[in-house]
Design a protein around this motif. Structure first.
Motif, PDB file in Angstrom:
ATOM      1  N   VAL A  54       0.817  -0.768  -0.176  1.00 45.75           N
ATOM      2  CA  VAL A  54       0.121  -0.213  -0.408  1.00 45.75           C
ATOM      3  C   VAL A  54       0.453   1.242   0.063  1.00 45.75           C
ATOM      4  N   ASN A  55       0.025   2.433  -0.423  1.00 45.42           N
ATOM      5  CA  ASN A  55       0.842   3.968  -0.573  1.00 45.42           C
ATOM      6  C   ASN A  55       0.580   4.232   0.600  1.00 45.42           C
ATOM      7  N   ASP A  56      -0.340   5.812   0.021  1.00 44.52           N
ATOM      8  CA  ASP A  56      -1.633   5.948   0.961  1.00 44.52           C
ATOM      9  C   ASP A  56      -3.053   4.935   1.408  1.00 44.52           C
ATOM     10  N   CYS A  57      -3.083   4.620   2.760  1.00 48.57           N
ATOM     11  CA  CYS A  57      -4.751   4.023   2.814  1.00 48.57           C
ATOM     12  C   CYS A  57      -5.162   5.281   2.870  1.00 48.57           C
ATOM     13  N   HIS A  58      -6.593   5.088   1.482  1.00 49.40           N
ATOM     14  CA  HIS A  58      -7.224   6.794   1.669  1.00 49.40           C
ATOM     15  C   HIS A  58      -8.489   6.450   2.585  1.00 49.40           C
ATOM     16  N   GLU A  59      -9.199   5.700   1.423  1.00 51.23           N
ATOM     17  CA  GLU A  59     -10.436   5.296   2.037  1.00 51.23           C
ATOM     18  C   GLU A  59     -11.005   3.749   2.789  1.00 51.23           C
ATOM     19  N   MET A  60     -11.849   3.642   3.272  1.00 48.75           N
ATOM     20  CA  MET A  60     -12.339   2.056   3.285  1.00 48.75           C
ATOM     21  C   MET A  60     -13.663   2.291   3.344  1.00 48.75           C
ATOM     22  N   VAL A  61     -14.885   0.999   2.870  1.00 52.49           N
ATOM     23  CA  VAL A  61     -15.939   0.778   2.718  1.00 52.49           C
ATOM     24  C   VAL A  61     -16.161  -0.340   3.329  1.00 52.49           C
ATOM     25  N   GLN A  62     -17.312  -0.861   3.496  1.00 54.61           N
ATOM     26  CA  GLN A  62     -17.904  -2.309   3.744  1.00 54.61           C
ATOM     27  C   GLN A  62     -18.672  -2.303   3.367  1.00 54.61           C
ATOM     28  N   ASP A  63     -18.590  -3.859   2.343  1.00 52.94           N
ATOM     29  CA  ASP A  63     -19.901  -3.919   1.369  1.00 52.94           C
ATOM     30  C   ASP A  63     -20.912  -4.743   2.107  1.00 52.94           C
ATOM     31  N   LYS A  64     -22.186  -5.228   1.431  1.00 50.17           N
ATOM     32  CA  LYS A  64     -23.339  -6.469   2.332  1.00 50.17           C
ATOM     33  C   LYS A  64     -23.125  -7.705   2.403  1.00 50.17           C
ATOM     34  N   LYS A  65     -21.442  -8.458   1.918  1.00 48.55           N
ATOM     35  CA  LYS A  65     -20.951  -9.712   1.634  1.00 48.55           C
ATOM     36  C   LYS A  65     -20.387  -9.796   3.859  1.00 48.55           C
ATOM     37  N   GLY A  66     -20.054  -8.209   4.009  1.00 50.03           N
ATOM     38  CA  GLY A  66     -19.043  -8.242   5.407  1.00 50.03           C
ATOM     39  C   GLY A  66     -17.556  -7.609   4.751  1.00 50.03           C
ATOM     40  N   ARG A  67     -17.007  -7.720   3.783  1.00 56.16           N
ATOM     41  CA  ARG A  67     -15.823  -7.743   2.813  1.00 56.16           C
ATOM     42  C   ARG A  67     -16.209  -6.214   3.513  1.00 56.16           C
ATOM     43  N   ILE A  68     -14.466  -5.525   3.817  1.00 57.33           N
ATOM     44  CA  ILE A  68     -14.203  -4.428   4.168  1.00 57.33           C
ATOM     45  C   ILE A  68     -12.803  -4.652   2.885  1.00 57.33           C
ATOM     46  N   LEU A  69     -13.368  -3.366   1.790  1.00 54.89           N
ATOM     47  CA  LEU A  69     -12.669  -2.562   1.000  1.00 54.89           C
ATOM     48  C   LEU A  69     -11.606  -1.335   1.340  1.00 54.89           C
ATOM     49  N   LEU A  70     -10.197  -1.843   0.936  1.00 55.53           N
ATOM     50  CA  LEU A  70     -10.224  -0.161   1.221  1.00 55.53           C
ATOM     51  C   LEU A  70      -9.103  -0.175  -0.153  1.00 55.53           C
ATOM     52  N   LEU A  71      -8.872   1.323  -0.429  1.00 51.84           N
ATOM     53  CA  LEU A  71      -8.599   1.998  -1.808  1.00 51.84           C
ATOM     54  C   LEU A  71      -7.247   2.617  -1.300  1.00 51.84           C
ATOM     55  N   THR A  72      -5.980   2.267  -1.847  1.00 50.60           N
ATOM     56  CA  THR A  72      -5.085   2.764  -1.579  1.00 50.60           C
ATOM     57  C   THR A  72      -4.560   3.382  -3.047  1.00 50.60           C
ATOM     58  N   ASN A  73      -3.722   4.563  -3.304  1.00 51.78           N
ATOM     59  CA  ASN A  73      -2.813   5.088  -4.282  1.00 51.78           C
ATOM     60  C   ASN A  73      -1.745   4.326  -4.673  1.00 51.78           C
TER      61      ASN A  73
END
Lengths: 342, 263
Positions: A54-73
């Protein structure tokens, strides 16, 4: 001394240490105040840095399957998909060098993502596994932008019928309002001297907590505030958060959570914390920050008290009320997980 | 009995292996109007984290838990007072120490004339240099006059002819904004018998790459002879060529000055 006695004495000594440790451990630390207190796990992610950097870890969301999604540049894998225990399940994305904003929207039962890329100067709508559905270029139809470079979108918010609000938080601080097909309907905000104006409109979200028509909450980070607007872009009021460089507002249940990039009185010194506001926009807890106090309804200046975050950038709240904290410019650290203390 | 120790030892082993290092406390937040003052300045300190205390000193020594702890605003009256403060608390590593020096007004200054500053950083005019405002490291503040020129000349007129012991100057250091200390300072006094300026003191300053945080930095130049005068001339040379360790290598640095005192 006989060996057996030596072991006995040593063990008793160590047991004593355990009861009252000679030096403290971070997992004993409780962050926050009142009924919003958490224990922190800085080793939540089990990602192998060689495989999933990862570089900058900018944002995260949880989907309906319960998984955690992380967006990095980090274009090796712009999106990392975790389970709640910190195990990597999947990854995708190589074409988002300025990956910054991540919003999840349930479109008639199918979850889609909106990514703000501040190097591509675009907003990209994708499926949950990364297939591109729509690209929004810079909003030249506003007449406010001469070229794409002037537009540096940081966040989106999507209404139930699919309208898209985009915050140009590192560009000209306008909020663009599109319909679900990507046609520009309106724009508002921007810089200026009036209260309705914005400075570093870093985040935007919809607040449904009071019933009826939702309200837009927009970050004005350098002004240490959130500003409220109706869906037509008419300014309602300012929620002043003295001392706090708030990132995007994130609403879960009755509470609003926001990563505070840094403390105003200690700028660019890794002075971030996390703030939590109740339904009435009163700060009820600061994680790693000062206990919130009000004098005559005015919030006292807030600041970091415990150095457990550097530059926190987003808070994701999962279905079990755990928090995940993504950080910008913090030595490429993976997100931390915070569990509620009950 | 012996068997009972093994689980304890095993537990301790893994407990320590998995341990996250204890967190450090952040430094306290200090509030004051300005580091410069005429008669006194009041400083409050803030750290709203239960179970912690702010310890401080006013004698330049490092604060310890055996010293004084903060419980009410501090009144500063002495000419030079360095306040050092540090937070301690159970379960945490103590904070780093914050240090701020408060500076009392010197000989009465009648007026100041200075080389015109950069138009983007004019401060509040020459008045800026003796208004007892500032000492905070904010390059956007009106307390600073900013220069990116070869030399800066500042003429200070005192209310009356007096003994001059030293000259105090306060600068900003903010490498991220390309703001450096001047590379040299020369001070002259007006000798009204000879009817010309005479040399009083000088100082060369090398930019220190190890100081990365922005701060205000003061320099004091002491007179090495007995001098009576009512006019002081200060010649400052902003950094002419930024050193190799900085992205601005080879270019001229900025110099920001916010206060002058004559003692």
């Amino acid at each position: 001394m006989k060996r057996r006695n030596f072991i006995k004495n040593t063990s008793l000594g160590m047991a004593a240490l355990m009861v009252k440790p000679g030096f403290p451990f971070a997992q004993d630390t409780i962050l926050g105040q009142g009924n919003k207190r958490y224990r922190i796990d800085t080793h939540w992610s089990h990602a192998d840095v060689a495989k999933y950097p990862v570089n900058d870890c900018h944002e995260m969301v949880q989907d309906k399957k319960g998984r955690i999604l992380l967006l990095t540049n980090e274009t090796h894998n712009n999106v990392l998909i975790y389970n709640k225990k910190g195990k990597i399940l999947d990854s995708w994305g190589h074409e988002y060098p300025g990956a910054h904003g991540l919003t999840l929207f349930d479109e008639n039962g199918t979850e889609v993502l909106f990514i703000c890329d501040n190097k591509r100067h675009q907003v990209i709508k994708t499926t949950i596994d990364g297939r591109v559905l729509m690209v929004l270029d810079y909003p030249k139809e506003t007449g406010q932008y001469a070229k794409a470079d002037e537009y540096i979108p940081t966040e989106t918010a999507i209404t139930p019928k699919g309208d898209i609000y985009v915050a140009d938080g590192y560009g000209k601080d306008f909020i663009m309002h599109y319909d679900a097909s990507g046609k520009l309907i309106n724009y508002f905000g921007g810089r200026g001297t009036e209260e309705k104006h914005l400075l570093n409109a870093h985040g935007v979200c919809l607040d449904f907590r009071n019933g009826g028509e939702p309200v837009l909450i927009v970050t004005s980070r350098q002004q240490n505030a959130f500003k409220r607007y109706n869906l037509a872009g008419e300014f309602i009021n300012t929620i002043s958060l003295p001392g706090a460089w708030v990132c995007r507002p994130v609403i879960k249940g009755d509470y609003l959570y926001s990563a505070v990039l840094q403390t105003n009185s200690r700028q660019w010194q890794h002075s971030g914390f996390v703030t939590i506001l109740d339904k009435d926009y009163k700060v009820v807890s600061n994680l790693a920050g000062s206990e919130p106090t009000y004098a005559n309804d005015k919030l006292d200046e807030m600041y970091q008290t415990i150095k457990c975050f550097s530059y926190p950038h987003d808070v994701c709240i999962d279905d079990e009320e755990n928090l995940y904290i993504a950080q910008w410019n913090s030595d490429k650290v993976y997100p931390y997980k915070l569990t509620p203390v009950v | 009995m012996k068997k009972a120790f093994l689980p304890i030892l095993t537990f301790l082993f893994f407990y320590n292996c998995d341990a996250q290092k204890a967190f450090q406390l952040a430094p306290p937040m200090l509030k004051y109007h300005s580091v410069f003052f005429k008669t006194s300045e009041t400083v409050s300190m803030h750290f709203a984290q239960p179970g912690t205390k702010i310890f401080f000193t006013l004698n330049g020594k490092e604060p310890t838990q055996n010293g004084s702890y903060y419980n009410k605003p501090i009144l500063i009256q002495k000419t030079f007072t360095t306040l050092k403060a540090k937070v301690f608390g159970n379960g945490f590593l103590p904070s780093e120490t914050v240090a701020v020096t408060f500076i009392k007004d010197g000989l009465k200054i009648k007026s100041v004339q200075a080389t015109k500053p950069d138009e983007k950083h004019p401060g509040n005019g020459p008045q800026t240099l003796f208004d007892n405002e500032g000492g905070m490291p904010n390059s956007q503040s009106n307390n600073f006059m900013g220069y990116q020129t070869d030399s800066v000349i500042i003429n200070v007129s005192l209310e009356k002819k007096q003994k001059i012991n030293s000259v105090f100057l306060d600068f900003l250091r903010d490498y991220g904004s390309w703001v450096f200390l001047p590379q040299s300072i020369r001070v002259y006094y007006f000798d009204d018998i000879k009817n010309e300026f005479q040399f009083l003191a000088e100082k060369e300053i090398a930019a220190d790459s190890s100081q990365q945080s922005s701060a205000t930095v003061f320099e004091i130049l002491n007179a090495n002879k007995k001098v009576l005068s009512n006019k002081i001339k200060i010649v400052l040379k902003p950094l002419s060529s930024i050193l190799a360790w900085h992205p601005g290598k080879g270019q001229r640095g900025w110099m920001f000055i916010d206060e002058i005192k004559i003692y």
